[in-house]
Structure formats: structure tokens, C-alpha cells
Motif scaffolding. Sequence first.
Motif, PDB file in Angstrom:
ATOM      1  N   GLY A  36       0.821  -1.209   0.000  1.00 54.66           N
ATOM      2  CA  GLY A  36       0.000   0.000   0.000  1.00 54.66           C
ATOM      3  C   GLY A  36       0.852   1.255   0.000  1.00 54.66           C
ATOM      4  N   TYR A  37       1.923   1.240   0.780  1.00 52.97           N
ATOM      5  CA  TYR A  37       2.837   2.383   0.820  1.00 52.97           C
ATOM      6  C   TYR A  37       3.478   2.585  -0.547  1.00 52.97           C
ATOM      7  CZ  TYR A  37       6.431   5.579   2.491  1.00 52.97           C
ATOM      8  OH  TYR A  37       7.241   6.681   2.673  1.00 52.97           O
ATOM      9  N   GLN A  38       3.858   1.492  -1.185  1.00 56.40           N
ATOM     10  CA  GLN A  38       4.488   1.584  -2.512  1.00 56.40           C
ATOM     11  C   GLN A  38       3.514   2.161  -3.536  1.00 56.40           C
ATOM     12  OE1 GLN A  38       7.813   0.959  -3.095  1.00 56.40           O
ATOM     13  NE2 GLN A  38       7.341   1.943  -5.042  1.00 56.40           N
ATOM     14  N   ARG A  39       2.234   1.785  -3.457  1.00 56.74           N
ATOM     15  CA  ARG A  39       1.231   2.340  -4.383  1.00 56.74           C
ATOM     16  C   ARG A  39       1.104   3.849  -4.209  1.00 56.74           C
ATOM     17  NH1 ARG A  39      -1.227  -2.573  -3.544  1.00 56.74           N
ATOM     18  NH2 ARG A  39      -2.508  -1.856  -1.804  1.00 56.74           N
ATOM     19  N   ILE A  40       1.077   4.319  -2.958  1.00 59.46           N
ATOM     20  CA  ILE A  40       0.990   5.755  -2.693  1.00 59.46           C
ATOM     21  C   ILE A  40       2.235   6.452  -3.234  1.00 59.46           C
ATOM     22  CG2 ILE A  40       1.037   7.513  -0.877  1.00 59.46           C
ATOM     23  CD1 ILE A  40      -0.813   5.732   0.750  1.00 59.46           C
ATOM     24  N   LEU A  44       2.437   9.285  -6.185  1.00 55.54           N
ATOM     25  CA  LEU A  44       3.063  10.583  -5.919  1.00 55.54           C
ATOM     26  C   LEU A  44       4.159  10.881  -6.940  1.00 55.54           C
ATOM     27  CD1 LEU A  44       3.397  13.074  -4.081  1.00 55.54           C
ATOM     28  CD2 LEU A  44       4.990  11.712  -2.712  1.00 55.54           C
ATOM     29  N   LEU A  45       5.017   9.907  -7.197  1.00 53.92           N
ATOM     30  CA  LEU A  45       6.101  10.117  -8.163  1.00 53.92           C
ATOM     31  C   LEU A  45       5.563  10.340  -9.580  1.00 53.92           C
ATOM     32  CD1 LEU A  45       8.740   7.553  -6.872  1.00 53.92           C
ATOM     33  CD2 LEU A  45       8.744  10.049  -6.597  1.00 53.92           C
ATOM     34  N   ARG A  46       4.476   9.616  -9.946  1.00 51.26           N
ATOM     35  CA  ARG A  46       3.872   9.826 -11.268  1.00 51.26           C
ATOM     36  C   ARG A  46       3.319  11.239 -11.394  1.00 51.26           C
ATOM     37  NH1 ARG A  46      -0.740   7.428 -11.073  1.00 51.26           N
ATOM     38  NH2 ARG A  46      -1.881   9.339 -11.327  1.00 51.26           N
ATOM     39  N   LEU A  47       2.660  11.714 -10.330  1.00 59.81           N
ATOM     40  CA  LEU A  47       2.111  13.071 -10.352  1.00 59.81           C
ATOM     41  C   LEU A  47       3.224  14.112 -10.490  1.00 59.81           C
ATOM     42  CD1 LEU A  47      -0.624  12.833  -7.570  1.00 59.81           C
ATOM     43  CD2 LEU A  47      -1.009  13.158 -10.020  1.00 59.81           C
ATOM     44  N   ILE A  48       4.313  13.921  -9.756  1.00 63.13           N
ATOM     45  CA  ILE A  48       5.419  14.889  -9.763  1.00 63.13           C
ATOM     46  C   ILE A  48       6.213  14.826 -11.061  1.00 63.13           C
ATOM     47  CG2 ILE A  48       7.626  15.460  -8.676  1.00 63.13           C
ATOM     48  CD1 ILE A  48       6.341  14.601  -5.986  1.00 63.13           C
ATOM     49  N   ASP A  49       6.519  13.616 -11.519  1.00 64.22           N
ATOM     50  CA  ASP A  49       7.432  13.455 -12.663  1.00 64.22           C
ATOM     51  C   ASP A  49       6.749  13.435 -14.027  1.00 64.22           C
ATOM     52  OD1 ASP A  49       9.487  13.281 -10.824  1.00 64.22           O
ATOM     53  OD2 ASP A  49       9.501  11.092 -10.797  1.00 64.22           O
ATOM     54  N   VAL A  50       5.462  13.067 -14.091  1.00 66.27           N
ATOM     55  CA  VAL A  50       4.801  12.915 -15.390  1.00 66.27           C
ATOM     56  C   VAL A  50       3.631  13.880 -15.544  1.00 66.27           C
ATOM     57  CG1 VAL A  50       3.603  11.314 -16.918  1.00 66.27           C
ATOM     58  CG2 VAL A  50       5.479  10.480 -15.507  1.00 66.27           C
ATOM     59  N   ASP A  51       2.618  13.721 -14.690  1.00 67.13           N
ATOM     60  CA  ASP A  51       1.374  14.474 -14.860  1.00 67.13           C
ATOM     61  C   ASP A  51       1.559  15.986 -14.728  1.00 67.13           C
ATOM     62  OD1 ASP A  51       0.323  11.971 -15.101  1.00 67.13           O
ATOM     63  OD2 ASP A  51      -0.885  12.031 -13.279  1.00 67.13           O
ATOM     64  N   ARG A  52       2.226  16.417 -13.650  1.00 73.95           N
ATOM     65  CA  ARG A  52       2.373  17.858 -13.427  1.00 73.95           C
ATOM     66  C   ARG A  52       3.181  18.523 -14.542  1.00 73.95           C
ATOM     67  NH1 ARG A  52       4.384  22.269 -11.081  1.00 73.95           N
ATOM     68  NH2 ARG A  52       3.001  23.401  -9.676  1.00 73.95           N
ATOM     69  N   ILE A  84      -3.822  18.562  -9.055  1.00 69.08           N
ATOM     70  CA  ILE A  84      -2.605  17.760  -8.918  1.00 69.08           C
ATOM     71  C   ILE A  84      -1.824  18.195  -7.687  1.00 69.08           C
ATOM     72  CG2 ILE A  84      -0.335  17.298  -9.947  1.00 69.08           C
ATOM     73  CD1 ILE A  84      -1.762  17.315 -12.697  1.00 69.08           C
ATOM     74  N   ASP A  85      -1.686  19.505  -7.491  1.00 71.77           N
ATOM     75  CA  ASP A  85      -0.937  20.005  -6.329  1.00 71.77           C
ATOM     76  C   ASP A  85      -1.614  19.611  -5.016  1.00 71.77           C
ATOM     77  OD1 ASP A  85       1.014  21.075  -7.947  1.00 71.77           O
ATOM     78  OD2 ASP A  85       0.211  23.116  -7.892  1.00 71.77           O
ATOM     79  N   ARG A  86      -2.952  19.648  -4.970  1.00 73.26           N
ATOM     80  CA  ARG A  86      -3.665  19.209  -3.763  1.00 73.26           C
ATOM     81  C   ARG A  86      -3.420  17.735  -3.495  1.00 73.26           C
ATOM     82  NH1 ARG A  86      -7.757  23.013  -5.076  1.00 73.26           N
ATOM     83  NH2 ARG A  86      -8.746  21.574  -6.526  1.00 73.26           N
ATOM     84  N   ARG A  87      -3.469  16.929  -4.563  1.00 75.47           N
ATOM     85  CA  ARG A  87      -3.251  15.485  -4.398  1.00 75.47           C
ATOM     86  C   ARG A  87      -1.814  15.216  -3.941  1.00 75.47           C
ATOM     87  NH1 ARG A  87      -5.863  10.970  -2.983  1.00 75.47           N
ATOM     88  NH2 ARG A  87      -4.858   9.166  -3.894  1.00 75.47           N
ATOM     89  N   ILE A  88      -0.859  15.951  -4.467  1.00 75.02           N
ATOM     90  CA  ILE A  88       0.544  15.795  -4.048  1.00 75.02           C
ATOM     91  C   ILE A  88       0.676  16.119  -2.566  1.00 75.02           C
ATOM     92  CG2 ILE A  88       2.850  16.812  -4.260  1.00 75.02           C
ATOM     93  CD1 ILE A  88       2.322  16.982  -7.314  1.00 75.02           C
ATOM     94  N   ARG A  89       0.057  17.211  -2.111  1.00 69.81           N
ATOM     95  CA  ARG A  89       0.116  17.566  -0.683  1.00 69.81           C
ATOM     96  C   ARG A  89      -0.516  16.477   0.176  1.00 69.81           C
ATOM     97  NH1 ARG A  89      -1.297  22.556  -2.702  1.00 69.81           N
ATOM     98  NH2 ARG A  89      -3.470  22.335  -2.018  1.00 69.81           N
ATOM     99  N   PHE A  90      -1.675  15.980  -0.272  1.00 70.49           N
ATOM    100  CA  PHE A  90      -2.379  14.940   0.480  1.00 70.49           C
ATOM    101  C   PHE A  90      -1.530  13.678   0.590  1.00 70.49           C
ATOM    102  CE2 PHE A  90      -5.117  11.159   0.394  1.00 70.49           C
ATOM    103  CZ  PHE A  90      -5.760  11.321   1.611  1.00 70.49           C
ATOM    104  N   LEU A  91      -0.988  13.213  -0.546  1.00 72.15           N
ATOM    105  CA  LEU A  91      -0.182  11.986  -0.528  1.00 72.15           C
ATOM    106  C   LEU A  91       1.074  12.158   0.309  1.00 72.15           C
ATOM    107  CD1 LEU A  91      -0.532  10.849  -4.251  1.00 72.15           C
ATOM    108  CD2 LEU A  91      -1.664   9.868  -2.243  1.00 72.15           C
TER     109      LEU A  91
END
Length: 188
Positions: A36-40, A44-52, A84-91
Motif C-alpha cells: 500500500g505504501y508503494q502504491r501511494i 506521488l512520483l507519477r504526479l510529480i514526474d509525469v502528470d504535473r 494535482i498540487d492538492r493530491r501531491i500535498r495529500f499523498l
Amino acid sequence: MNKAFVKESDHDDDDEAAALALAIPLGAKNYITPAGYQRIKDELLRLIDVDRPEVVKIVHWAASNGDRSENGDYIYGKRRLREIDRRIRFLTKRMDLAAIVDPSVHHGGDQVFFGATVTYRNGAGETHTITIVGIDELDPLNGKISWVSPVARAITKAREGDLVTLTTPHGAEELELLAVRYPAPAPD
């Protein structure tokens, strides 16, 4: 009123995050399995490195087109960037609060702890199989229930073959624990 004149709330996701954060009992840790930790972490890394970065490119391109007030790509891009920024903060907060618990340490045991996969029979004779996981991992449709759920709390520390009482809004219900399993430890 015309929707064009209504300001959307920037705090909708923050309210959702606050509600999820409240799901953790006060003073308790945010228990989570290594998977579960690895999925989170992966999300997070996908949001930071790809999506954002992709959205930033789109917003930059749309901003260069001129008038931003009627530019749909710009407006949508900025909204998506906030999401995306909200989700990054949450994760990030969830990872900071996480206490990783490896259920394989109980492999071969018959007592119910975090990470156990339990098969039980209820008072109606129905058999259910559930896995006790962290709040961020729950998936009730696939048998993954949170460690703070009433069923998990009722069966925690019980052993295979025990009868436990689950208090429901419709009264007490007896559950018979048929099997308790844990994942095997990873080979070294």
C-alpha cells in the motif's frame, strides 16, 4: 444563476482530505502495508514526474496564445494543476503519517492482526473472506477492509476457530473465524 458567474471552491479536495485524515483514530498511527505504501509512493512520483510537467507545458502553451480569460485550455489547465498540487500535498502528508507494518512477520500464525486474511462465517451461515489493511488501502468490493472498521476491530486478536461478537446497528452477531492467513515473507 449562470454557472459562469459562480466561483468554484478551491477547497473541495482539502475538505475530502480532512475527512480522510479524520478516519484515523485520534492518537493512532496510519498503519499501511508495504504494498500500500508503494502504491501511494508510485502515484506521488507519477504526479510529480509525469502528470504535473505535462499540465505545466499545456498551461504555458495556452498562456502564450493571448487572452487568458476565454482560453479553455488555460483555465482547465490551471484547474487541473491545482488538483494535482492538492493530491501531491495529500499523498505527502499520508506518507509522513504512515507506519509501515509487514504482515508477513505473522506468517503461519493463527491469531488475527493487521494484514491478516480472514475467512469467517456469520450468523446467517454466509462465509466471507476479508483482508485487514490500512485506511488508504481499503477496497471493500475486493474484500479489503480498514483496520478501524467494526469487523476488523471485532476479530483482531482472536484466533482461528474462535467465536467473536460483532455489534451492529441491528444487534449483536456471532462470527466464527474459519481461517487466518498471512502472506509469506519475501525471500532474502
